[in-house]
Design a protein around this motif. Structure first.
Motif, PDB file in Angstrom:
ATOM      1  N   ILE B  35      -1.582 -16.004  21.803  1.00  0.00           N
ATOM      2  CA  ILE B  35      -1.559 -14.640  21.285  1.00  0.00           C
ATOM      3  C   ILE B  35      -1.886 -13.698  22.428  1.00  0.00           C
ATOM      4  O   ILE B  35      -2.971 -13.774  23.020  1.00  0.00           O
ATOM      5  N   LEU B  37      -3.047 -10.493  23.834  1.00  0.00           N
ATOM      6  CA  LEU B  37      -3.813  -9.338  23.385  1.00  0.00           C
ATOM      7  C   LEU B  37      -4.277  -8.505  24.565  1.00  0.00           C
ATOM      8  O   LEU B  37      -5.457  -8.321  24.777  1.00  0.00           O
ATOM      9  N   LEU B  39      -3.697  -5.433  24.782  1.00  0.00           N
ATOM     10  CA  LEU B  39      -4.126  -4.206  24.123  1.00  0.00           C
ATOM     11  C   LEU B  39      -4.077  -3.012  25.051  1.00  0.00           C
ATOM     12  O   LEU B  39      -4.974  -2.180  25.105  1.00  0.00           O
ATOM     13  N   GLU B  40      -3.001  -2.981  25.817  1.00  0.00           N
ATOM     14  CA  GLU B  40      -2.739  -1.853  26.722  1.00  0.00           C
ATOM     15  C   GLU B  40      -3.910  -1.572  27.651  1.00  0.00           C
ATOM     16  O   GLU B  40      -4.251  -0.434  27.922  1.00  0.00           O
ATOM     17  N   SER B  42      -7.223  -2.346  27.410  1.00  0.00           N
ATOM     18  CA  SER B  42      -8.624  -2.197  27.018  1.00  0.00           C
ATOM     19  C   SER B  42      -9.326  -3.526  26.819  1.00  0.00           C
ATOM     20  O   SER B  42     -10.520  -3.569  26.622  1.00  0.00           O
ATOM     21  N   PRO B  71       5.147  -5.968  24.021  1.00  0.00           N
ATOM     22  CA  PRO B  71       4.428  -6.866  23.102  1.00  0.00           C
ATOM     23  C   PRO B  71       4.579  -8.346  23.454  1.00  0.00           C
ATOM     24  O   PRO B  71       3.763  -9.161  23.045  1.00  0.00           O
ATOM     25  N   ARG B 117       3.311 -19.841  17.894  1.00  0.00           N
ATOM     26  CA  ARG B 117       3.822 -19.159  19.090  1.00  0.00           C
ATOM     27  C   ARG B 117       3.834 -20.110  20.283  1.00  0.00           C
ATOM     28  O   ARG B 117       2.995 -20.996  20.404  1.00  0.00           O
ATOM     29  N   ARG B 228     -14.660  -5.282  18.019  1.00  0.00           N
ATOM     30  CA  ARG B 228     -14.416  -5.344  19.448  1.00  0.00           C
ATOM     31  C   ARG B 228     -15.367  -6.253  20.219  1.00  0.00           C
ATOM     32  O   ARG B 228     -15.337  -6.249  21.441  1.00  0.00           O
ATOM     33  N   ARG B 258     -16.936 -11.256  24.891  1.00  0.00           N
ATOM     34  CA  ARG B 258     -15.638 -10.613  25.157  1.00  0.00           C
ATOM     35  C   ARG B 258     -15.677  -9.255  24.471  1.00  0.00           C
ATOM     36  O   ARG B 258     -16.039  -9.160  23.305  1.00  0.00           O
ATOM     37  N   LEU B 260     -13.610  -5.621  23.727  1.00  0.00           N
ATOM     38  CA  LEU B 260     -12.432  -4.751  23.787  1.00  0.00           C
ATOM     39  C   LEU B 260     -12.993  -3.339  23.949  1.00  0.00           C
ATOM     40  O   LEU B 260     -13.626  -2.806  23.044  1.00  0.00           O
ATOM     41  N   PHE B 262     -11.902  -0.161  24.206  1.00  0.00           N
ATOM     42  CA  PHE B 262     -11.566   0.980  23.361  1.00  0.00           C
ATOM     43  C   PHE B 262     -10.296   0.720  22.569  1.00  0.00           C
ATOM     44  O   PHE B 262      -9.651  -0.297  22.774  1.00  0.00           O
TER      45      PHE B 262
END
Lengths: 117, 262
Positions: B35, B37, B39-40, B42, B71, B117, B228, B258, B260, B262
């Motif tokens: 997966i 992730l 997340l652009e 962050s 993606p 996946r 997050r 871990r 995230l 923002f």
């Protein structure tokens, strides 16, 4: 006598203000479009966070709720900012998931489901 | 007294952050996940890995910076901080071998609350760690890993595999990497997340010249506290280690978070 007049005015004022607030609530609800999206692939909480981030960017989006086990996302937008189904599908796809069914409603989906029972 | 301060400072570094040295990007703890992730930008991740060898103690804290350019395609960089303390030698701290990587989703089949996946990945390691002075912080070798990560993940269980072939230089042996993991959530899945995951992993590395196989069994626990933040810990115990006696591993302990951002 004065006491009677005072309490009558008070009761009438209360009745009028109650009527106004319930019609205001009805008016607000009437301005909202409720959206339900079935999303496949939502299998982990961090995954859901990515989807939430993207959906929150939809213009006017509010009250976003994600049910992981059911793969259902619900949100509300003002009627005049109602997005197209295609744009919502793109948001879900961009988040890395597969959009299935998208439904729009004038009443909350919980009420709609209870009415249909 | 110096030893106490030394151990405390290592522990503090541990608690600062946690980066998955083996590129695990979410569950599981030691095995990669399909997966993506980023997340652009962050999703900065880090954790501390404490390796206890027969004749050395090593602390590794990589900082991983993943970024989803689409993606299905993720780019990333790894900057590892390394502290090495061989017995009867002064400790050395610094940046180890940095790496960049790219991952691409090759196959994705989503269902209700589940996904299957397959992700292809390439990782390039650069010999940026000081390998001239002892103890060396790097392997002094360019390494290129070609791998495939597969996962079948539902809200009830996660099954993962991560296999790859690592091409090396400068006399280091090419090696075949294989990892398998099972993840089991203890609580009902909900969002925002409040979850405790249990993991059991097998992490192996087969060297070609000379032939040597190293296999670890790795139980771990992971606590997702909210949207997050994730706290996790695991231990890797050697089941098979075909290396010189002085190089054998007693255990590897991992603790970290871990976040995230923002």
């Amino acid at each position: 006598m004065m006491k009677k007049i005072f309490f009558s005015v008070l009761i009438i004022t209360l009745i009028i203000s109650l009527q106004n607030s319930s019609s205001a609530i009805a008016q607000n609800k009437a301005d909202i479009t409720y959206i339900r999206i079935r999303v496949d692939g939502l299998s982990c909480p961090f995954c859901a966070y990515g989807l939430e981030k993207k959906l929150k960017k939809v213009d006017g989006a509010a009250n976003l709720h994600i049910e992981l086990e059911e793969g259902i996302v619900t949100l509300e937008v003002p009627k005049d900012k109602k997005p197209t189904a295609e744009s919502l599908k793109k948001v879900v796809t961009d988040a890395g998931f597969t959009p299935r069914e998208i439904k729009f409603s004038d009443i909350p989906f919980k009420e709609k489901d209870e009415d249909n029972k | 007294m110096r030893k106490v301060i030394h151990h405390i400072s290592i522990l503090l570094l541990f608690l600062l952050a946690s980066i998955n040295y083996s590129l695990a990007q979410g569950p599981p703890i030691f095995t990669d996940t399909p997966i993506l992730l980023g997340l652009e930008g962050s999703g900065i991740r880090t954790f501390g890995k404490f390796v206890e060898k027969e004749q050395a103690s090593i602390y590794i804290q990589p900082i991983i910076l993943p970024y989803n350019i689409t993606p299905k395609i993720l780019l990333g960089a790894i900057v590892p901080l390394v502290n090495k303390k061989p017995d009867n030698m002064a400790a050395r701290f610094g940046v180890g071998d940095m790496a960049v990587f790219i991952k691409r989703t090759l196959y994705q089949k989503d269902g209700k609350a589940k996904t299957f996946r397959v992700v292809g990945k390439i990782k390039q390691v650069f010999p940026t760690g000081n390998s001239i002075e002892a103890p060396a912080l790097g392997a002094d070798s360019y390494q290129t890993l070609f791998g495939v990560v597969t996962g079948y993940i539902t809200t009830k269980i996660g099954l993962y595999s991560d296999i790859g072939y690592n091409i090396t230089s400068n006399g280091l042996s090419d090696n075949f990497i294989y990892n398998f993991a099972v993840g089991y959530p203890l609580l009902r899945q909900q969002y925002p997340a409040k979850q405790v995951n249990l993991f059991l992993e097998l992490n192996g590395n087969y060297f070609l010249e000379p032939q040597a196989n190293n296999l670890f069994i790795s139980p771990g626990v992971q606590w997702i506290t909210g949207r997050r933040l994730l706290i996790e810990s695991g231990v890797q115990l050697p089941m098979l280690e075909q290396v010189a006696a002085t190089q054998k591993t007693k255990f590897i302990f991992t603790l970290g978070i871990r976040v995230l951002l923002f």
